[in-house]
Design an enzyme around this catalytic site. Sequence first.
Site, PDB file in Angstrom:
ATOM      1  N   ASN A   9       1.028  -1.184   0.121  1.00 57.76           N
ATOM      2  CA  ASN A   9      -0.013   0.019  -0.032  1.00 57.76           C
ATOM      3  C   ASN A   9       0.826   1.391  -0.061  1.00 57.76           C
ATOM      4  O   ASN A   9       1.502   1.419   1.194  1.00 57.76           O
ATOM      5  CB  ASN A   9      -0.729  -0.022   1.237  1.00 57.76           C
ATOM      6  CG  ASN A   9      -1.754   1.157   1.274  1.00 57.76           C
ATOM      7  OD1 ASN A   9      -1.790   2.037   0.479  1.00 57.76           O
ATOM      8  ND2 ASN A   9      -2.356   1.375   2.519  1.00 57.76           N
ATOM      9  N   LYS A  11       0.101   4.264  -0.486  1.00 61.11           N
ATOM     10  CA  LYS A  11      -0.651   5.394   0.178  1.00 61.11           C
ATOM     11  C   LYS A  11      -0.377   6.707  -0.549  1.00 61.11           C
ATOM     12  O   LYS A  11      -0.146   6.570  -2.004  1.00 61.11           O
ATOM     13  CB  LYS A  11      -0.103   5.847   1.628  1.00 61.11           C
ATOM     14  CG  LYS A  11      -0.144   4.336   2.542  1.00 61.11           C
ATOM     15  CD  LYS A  11       0.003   4.536   3.975  1.00 61.11           C
ATOM     16  CE  LYS A  11      -0.362   3.228   4.803  1.00 61.11           C
ATOM     17  NZ  LYS A  11      -0.321   3.464   5.974  1.00 61.11           N
ATOM     18  N   HIS A  95      -9.771   1.288   4.755  1.00 59.57           N
ATOM     19  CA  HIS A  95      -8.209   1.488   5.449  1.00 59.57           C
ATOM     20  C   HIS A  95      -8.608   2.316   6.483  1.00 59.57           C
ATOM     21  O   HIS A  95      -9.515   3.260   6.620  1.00 59.57           O
ATOM     22  CB  HIS A  95      -7.246   2.192   4.307  1.00 59.57           C
ATOM     23  CG  HIS A  95      -5.964   1.921   5.080  1.00 59.57           C
ATOM     24  ND1 HIS A  95      -5.570   2.993   5.818  1.00 59.57           N
ATOM     25  CD2 HIS A  95      -4.868   1.092   5.078  1.00 59.57           C
ATOM     26  CE1 HIS A  95      -4.369   2.855   6.297  1.00 59.57           C
ATOM     27  NE2 HIS A  95      -3.883   1.472   5.824  1.00 59.57           N
ATOM     28  N   GLU A  97      -7.059   4.816   7.652  1.00 63.33           N
ATOM     29  CA  GLU A  97      -7.011   6.429   7.302  1.00 63.33           C
ATOM     30  C   GLU A  97      -8.066   6.713   6.607  1.00 63.33           C
ATOM     31  O   GLU A  97      -8.251   7.977   6.560  1.00 63.33           O
ATOM     32  CB  GLU A  97      -5.741   6.420   6.348  1.00 63.33           C
ATOM     33  CG  GLU A  97      -4.201   6.191   7.333  1.00 63.33           C
ATOM     34  CD  GLU A  97      -3.235   5.705   6.697  1.00 63.33           C
ATOM     35  OE1 GLU A  97      -3.108   5.639   5.351  1.00 63.33           O
ATOM     36  OE2 GLU A  97      -2.348   4.999   7.685  1.00 63.33           O
ATOM     37  N   GLU A 167      -5.648  -4.728  10.531  1.00 63.89           N
ATOM     38  CA  GLU A 167      -4.766  -4.007  10.708  1.00 63.89           C
ATOM     39  C   GLU A 167      -5.107  -3.009  11.815  1.00 63.89           C
ATOM     40  O   GLU A 167      -5.807  -2.116  12.148  1.00 63.89           O
ATOM     41  CB  GLU A 167      -4.709  -2.810   9.310  1.00 63.89           C
ATOM     42  CG  GLU A 167      -4.357  -3.479   8.139  1.00 63.89           C
ATOM     43  CD  GLU A 167      -3.689  -2.437   7.321  1.00 63.89           C
ATOM     44  OE1 GLU A 167      -2.446  -2.627   7.231  1.00 63.89           O
ATOM     45  OE2 GLU A 167      -4.335  -1.189   7.226  1.00 63.89           O
ATOM     46  N   GLY A 173       2.188   2.407  11.129  1.00 69.57           N
ATOM     47  CA  GLY A 173       3.323   3.280  10.578  1.00 69.57           C
ATOM     48  C   GLY A 173       3.994   3.844  11.601  1.00 69.57           C
ATOM     49  O   GLY A 173       4.611   5.087  11.758  1.00 69.57           O
ATOM     50  N   SER A 212       3.078  -1.884  10.545  1.00 68.38           N
ATOM     51  CA  SER A 212       4.717  -1.927  10.842  1.00 68.38           C
ATOM     52  C   SER A 212       5.439  -3.011  10.320  1.00 68.38           C
ATOM     53  O   SER A 212       6.113  -3.578  10.969  1.00 68.38           O
ATOM     54  CB  SER A 212       4.854  -1.650  12.290  1.00 68.38           C
ATOM     55  OG  SER A 212       4.603  -0.178  12.596  1.00 68.38           O
TER      56      SER A 212
END
Length: 250
Positions: A9, A11, A95, A97, A167, A173, A212
């Site tokens: 991904n 992003k 996701h 985000e 996730e 991250g 991560s």
Amino acid sequence: MRKKMIVANWKMNGTRETTAELLAKLARTLSPWAGVEVVICPPFVYLEQAQRLLEKTDLKWGGQNVHHIDQGAFTGEISAAMLRDFGCSYVIVGHSERRHEAGETDFLVAQKVLQACKCGLTPILCVGETRAERAAGSTNGVVLRQLEAVVLLAGISGFDGVVVAYEPVWAIGNGTPALPEEAQAVHKLIRCFISEKNDSIASRVPILYGGSVTSQNSQTFCSKPDVDGVLVGGASLKAEELISMVEQVA
Ligand code: PGA
């Protein structure tokens, strides 16, 4: 047996130039690979490059989001048919985000899952709890609620042909992944949730871990019985890292 998967991904990173370099490197190195499904999800505007540079390889590519309606007056949105037009096989939906920054609800995410399937894309449905939800002991409840939204809309067959990615939001991250045992426990919960309603769908659904992941830990995650692969953000922007993960998982 379920095939192992590694999803990159990317992003909102890269330029036309760095994306082309990265894609070309991956296409050269990973092309003859068997046994691991590798999926690259660049920003929308670089999908044409992905299609051009990857179409003669075994690598697949996909979008990072999709709209839940076929077409129309939805400024700034991208449809599933458009993703198909650029050769995408996959699309990431829900996701964290997008759930948190774009305010996507469980219901909307479930609609996107169905829309992707309807249009011939494999959705990669992301689920996972925040740090506060984890601290409150509600990890399982949150994950089950996010999964239940698909069942409410489509029944358990809504999971047929879907990839689920666990996730944990607190692990994304920041270099601090979940413990492989913690991930396995939630993956097992996800598989049990589906198998209570349909055993054969549950045995087919790939469940990926994300948060991560690097070449240092991908293999440990993938050795767990219900972890069928990884969804990788930051580390997937380095060709060597991604190649090393694929080699190890293969
Ligand atoms: P990360 O991101 O690997 O950088 O933690 C994973 C993701 O958000 O999909």
